[in-house]
Enzyme design. Structure first.
Site, PDB file in Angstrom:
ATOM      1  N   GLY A  14      72.358  72.834  61.517  1.00  0.00           N
ATOM      2  CA  GLY A  14      72.732  73.997  63.163  1.00  0.00           C
ATOM      3  C   GLY A  14      71.915  75.154  63.404  1.00  0.00           C
ATOM      4  N   GLY A  15      71.279  75.859  62.717  1.00  0.00           N
ATOM      5  CA  GLY A  15      71.248  77.491  62.758  1.00  0.00           C
ATOM      6  C   GLY A  15      70.171  78.363  63.455  1.00  0.00           C
ATOM      7  N   SER A  16      69.468  77.237  64.053  1.00  0.00           N
ATOM      8  CA  SER A  16      67.681  78.107  64.445  1.00  0.00           C
ATOM      9  C   SER A  16      68.776  79.131  66.404  1.00  0.00           C
ATOM     10  CB  SER A  16      67.605  77.411  65.208  1.00  0.00           C
ATOM     11  OG  SER A  16      67.865  75.921  65.949  1.00  0.00           O
ATOM     12  N   ASN A  94      77.307  73.230  60.098  1.00  0.00           N
ATOM     13  CA  ASN A  94      78.120  73.742  61.019  1.00  0.00           C
ATOM     14  C   ASN A  94      77.045  72.190  62.928  1.00  0.00           C
ATOM     15  OD1 ASN A  94      77.435  76.344  63.777  1.00  0.00           O
ATOM     16  ND2 ASN A  94      75.806  75.793  63.708  1.00  0.00           N
ATOM     17  N   SER A 146      86.261  72.774  66.119  1.00  0.00           N
ATOM     18  CA  SER A 146      86.328  73.713  67.419  1.00  0.00           C
ATOM     19  C   SER A 146      88.163  73.097  68.307  1.00  0.00           C
ATOM     20  CB  SER A 146      85.797  72.689  68.772  1.00  0.00           C
ATOM     21  OG  SER A 146      85.810  73.155  70.010  1.00  0.00           O
ATOM     22  N   TYR A 160      82.815  65.054  72.483  1.00  0.00           N
ATOM     23  CA  TYR A 160      82.640  66.150  71.608  1.00  0.00           C
ATOM     24  C   TYR A 160      83.707  66.224  70.643  1.00  0.00           C
ATOM     25  CZ  TYR A 160      82.350  70.638  70.767  1.00  0.00           C
ATOM     26  OH  TYR A 160      82.607  72.010  70.049  1.00  0.00           O
ATOM     27  N   ALA A 162      86.320  64.082  70.372  1.00  0.00           N
ATOM     28  CA  ALA A 162      86.640  63.034  69.357  1.00  0.00           C
ATOM     29  C   ALA A 162      85.495  62.990  68.089  1.00  0.00           C
ATOM     30  CB  ALA A 162      86.411  61.617  70.080  1.00  0.00           C
ATOM     31  N   LYS A 164      85.306  66.715  66.950  1.00  0.00           N
ATOM     32  CA  LYS A 164      85.514  67.713  66.496  1.00  0.00           C
ATOM     33  C   LYS A 164      86.649  67.551  65.750  1.00  0.00           C
ATOM     34  CE  LYS A 164      82.151  70.074  66.663  1.00  0.00           C
ATOM     35  NZ  LYS A 164      81.499  70.517  65.533  1.00  0.00           N
ATOM     36  N   ILE A 193      83.271  80.788  72.858  1.00  0.00           N
ATOM     37  CA  ILE A 193      82.091  81.951  71.400  1.00  0.00           C
ATOM     38  C   ILE A 193      80.958  82.377  72.432  1.00  0.00           C
ATOM     39  CG2 ILE A 193      80.755  82.694  69.935  1.00  0.00           C
ATOM     40  CD1 ILE A 193      83.850  81.433  69.195  1.00  0.00           C
TER      41      ILE A 193
END
Length: 262
Positions: A14-16, A94, A146, A160, A162, A164, A193
């Site tokens: 997920g680095g883009s 990530n 998170s 989401y 759950a 994390k 963030i």
């Protein structure tokens, strides 16, 4: 002062964009060889070009299209990292999605999508990299979790949250199993963030969000990147199965009154 990680081989899923892009940037800026993955090839190519221009001597960023919800894609991304760089020293798991979906109307497909990417994708990515990480003299895994789920809640993000929280349950047992291989696994828990998605919500919204943070500002993606860099360092080698909250103190006040916000 931390020992240099220059030349280390890093895979960031997920680095883009967003936090993943920030993590990749920090590693590139200290001279690491970084492979970023994601599903959008145009975004991956653009990010890799941008971050390569910011990389320290010896550092570089390249990309490989992969969907972390697919274990075969995770294996392919790990194999490609080894092919290009000769191994893997650090995995930054990530990749994540966070569609807004209230509980009363949440379809099974929505729950499955979030769990598949955020939780299953973390497990698949770790499994795919284990042999290469065991061969490394470093062997670091950093998971992006998170505060939402493990500590806080937010309407529309029950799936989401759950996913994390599930990541943290996973790393605690994984840490025990991986210790014998010399691999550590830890998680970063970001608060609010500032990413590309938040910018679209407008300055008024961003100011209101910042007002709930004791440090008075939203976090930057580099704040998360530098935390990941520490957990990947040689100096963090005796830390495993742990979590670091990076939120400017957001979870500390009992209420906005504690911050003088009316």
């Amino acid at each position: 002062m931390l020992k240099s990680l220059a030349g280390r081989r890093v895979l960031v899923t997920g680095g883009s964009r967003g936090i993943g892009k920030g993590i990749a940037a920090v590693f590139a800026e200290v001279g690491c060889q970084v492979l970023i993955t994601g599903r959008d090839e145009d975004a991956l190519a653009s990010t890799a070009e941008e971050l390569s221009g910011r990389a320290a001597d010896g550092g570089r960023v390249s990309w490989f299209a992969a969907d972390t919800s697919d274990p075969a894609d995770c294996r392919a991304a790990a194999a490609e990292t080894v092919r290009r760089f000769g191994g893997i020293d650090v995995l930054c798991a990530n990749a994540g999605v966070f569609p807004d979906d209230p509980l009363h109307s949440m379809a099974p497909e929505s729950l499955q999508q979030v769990m598949a990417t955020n939780f299953h994708g973390t497990v698949y990515s770790v499994q795919a990299c284990l042999d290469a990480l065991a061969d490394s003299d470093l062997g670091r895994i950093v998971v992006t979790s998170s505060i939402t789920g493990p500590i806080t809640g937010f309407p529309g993000w029950s799936h989401y949250g759950a996913s994390k929280a599930a990541q943290l349950g996973f790393i605690r047992t994984a840490a025990i199993e991986l210790a014998a291989k010399g691999i550590t696994i830890n998680a970063v828990l970001p608060g609010n963030i500032r990413t590309e998605g938040l910018d679209d919500l407008g300055e008024d919204y961003l100011r209101r969000m910042a007002a709930s943070v004791p440090l008075g500002r939203l976090g930057s993606v580099s704040d998360i990147g530098h935390t990941a860099l520490f957990l990947a360092s040689e100096e963090a080698g005796y830390i495993t199965g742990q979590t670091i909250v990076v939120d400017g103190g957001q979870v500390l006040p009992e209420s906005l009154e504690a911050l003088g916000v009316q």
